[in-house]
Design an enzyme around this catalytic site. Sequence first.
Site, PDB file in Angstrom:
ATOM      1  N   HIS A   1       6.813 -27.179  43.709  1.00  0.00           N
ATOM      2  CA  HIS A   1       7.204 -27.155  45.136  1.00  0.00           C
ATOM      3  C   HIS A   1       7.165 -28.547  45.770  1.00  0.00           C
ATOM      4  CE1 HIS A   1       7.331 -22.850  45.123  1.00  0.00           C
ATOM      5  NE2 HIS A   1       6.048 -22.702  44.911  1.00  0.00           N
TER       6      HIS A   1
ATOM      7  N   ASP B   1       8.613 -19.331  37.052  1.00  0.00           N
ATOM      8  CA  ASP B   1       7.639 -18.975  38.098  1.00  0.00           C
ATOM      9  C   ASP B   1       8.341 -18.034  39.093  1.00  0.00           C
ATOM     10  OD1 ASP B   1       4.900 -20.371  39.425  1.00  0.00           O
ATOM     11  OD2 ASP B   1       6.297 -19.553  40.911  1.00  0.00           O
TER      12      ASP B   1
ATOM     13  N   HIS C   1       8.206 -17.969  42.194  1.00  0.00           N
ATOM     14  CA  HIS C   1       8.662 -18.681  43.390  1.00  0.00           C
ATOM     15  C   HIS C   1       9.738 -19.701  43.009  1.00  0.00           C
ATOM     16  CE1 HIS C   1       4.428 -17.441  44.173  1.00  0.00           C
ATOM     17  NE2 HIS C   1       4.958 -17.055  45.322  1.00  0.00           N
TER      18      HIS C   1
ATOM     19  N   ASP D   1       3.282 -15.864  37.636  1.00  0.00           N
ATOM     20  CA  ASP D   1       3.055 -15.015  38.813  1.00  0.00           C
ATOM     21  C   ASP D   1       4.138 -13.953  39.020  1.00  0.00           C
ATOM     22  OD1 ASP D   1       4.757 -17.108  39.371  1.00  0.00           O
ATOM     23  OD2 ASP D   1       3.605 -17.900  41.054  1.00  0.00           O
TER      24      ASP D   1
HETATM   25 ZN   LIG Z   1       4.600 -19.388  41.936  1.00  0.00          ZN
END
Ligand SMILES: [Zn+2]
Length: 309
Positions: free
Chosen positions: A125, A162, A164, A245
């Site tokens: 991120h 991931d 996200h 995740d």
């Molecule tokens: Zn994540």
Amino acid sequence: MKTGLITSDTSQNHDTGPGHPEQIARVSIIVDNFKKLNNKNLIWKKPSKVSDEIILTTHEINYLNLVKSSFPKNGFSSLDGDTIISPGSRDATFDAVGSIITAIDGVENREFKNAFCAVRPPGHHSGQNKAAGFCILNSISIGANYLLEKYKYNKIAIIDFDVHHGNGTQDIFYDDKNVLFISTHQYPYYPGTGSEKEKGKYNNIYNIPLPAGTNSEEYLNAFEFVLKRLKEFKPEFILISAGFDAHEDDPLAQFSLKTNDYYHITKRILEISKIFCKGKVVSILEGGYDLKALQDSSKRHVDALIEFN
Ligand SMILES: [Zn+2]
């Protein structure tokens, strides 16, 4: 050949405070498990010290200076709402970057065939000039730039599974025709980006947004598009942003992948790496917040790396 496992005790000094999901135990449970299993096909290595020059291929100097001056002498500080740092975070942050450099050098020097970096903080991120979502420096992007600059490759693929969206990685390579970034993620969801309309200047960004509730079968079907695009690109080296995740037990997202899915998708990536880049694959830990699911899923991911030949 064996598989590299790059990790550092400094991961355990990155204290994010009580109750924070990106906690010290995330890496220690992975590492303790591999120690216990004592698999002779793993080569354990500590990260090399990383130079500013390598970090500055990816991050702006003002941001790097800000990061360096932000680590508190005691207690906690924060780089954004979610990204908490403490005195020990400094070494952990730079070792996380160093781990991918050590992994890449090890693969290039044929010290090991592929590698997994069990480190924290995560990185995907983080953008050129900002921390976000538990991430401080974008290790996988620094790794991709290192491959382009030091090893003179022209086609690096980054696969981000991931749950996200890896918005920092996407931003860093949005205008870079040498890097293909492919991400599967829950959408709409944090961090808000990752629609299929975000394609990059050279069509080098490939987002596969999936709804909350996506199960194994639906995810694996979508993953076929990842593999198809990867084959079209013909990568010279593959990097994996390995967040776990999307697992059904993860508390931070709403996918329901099973532990074994991580073995399967890793194997599929490796099959393609064999065709185009002699199996050169380096993976680095991103998210994964249920400790047991993280431990088991990362083990299955590494099993696939070990079994590959
Ligand atoms: Zn994540």
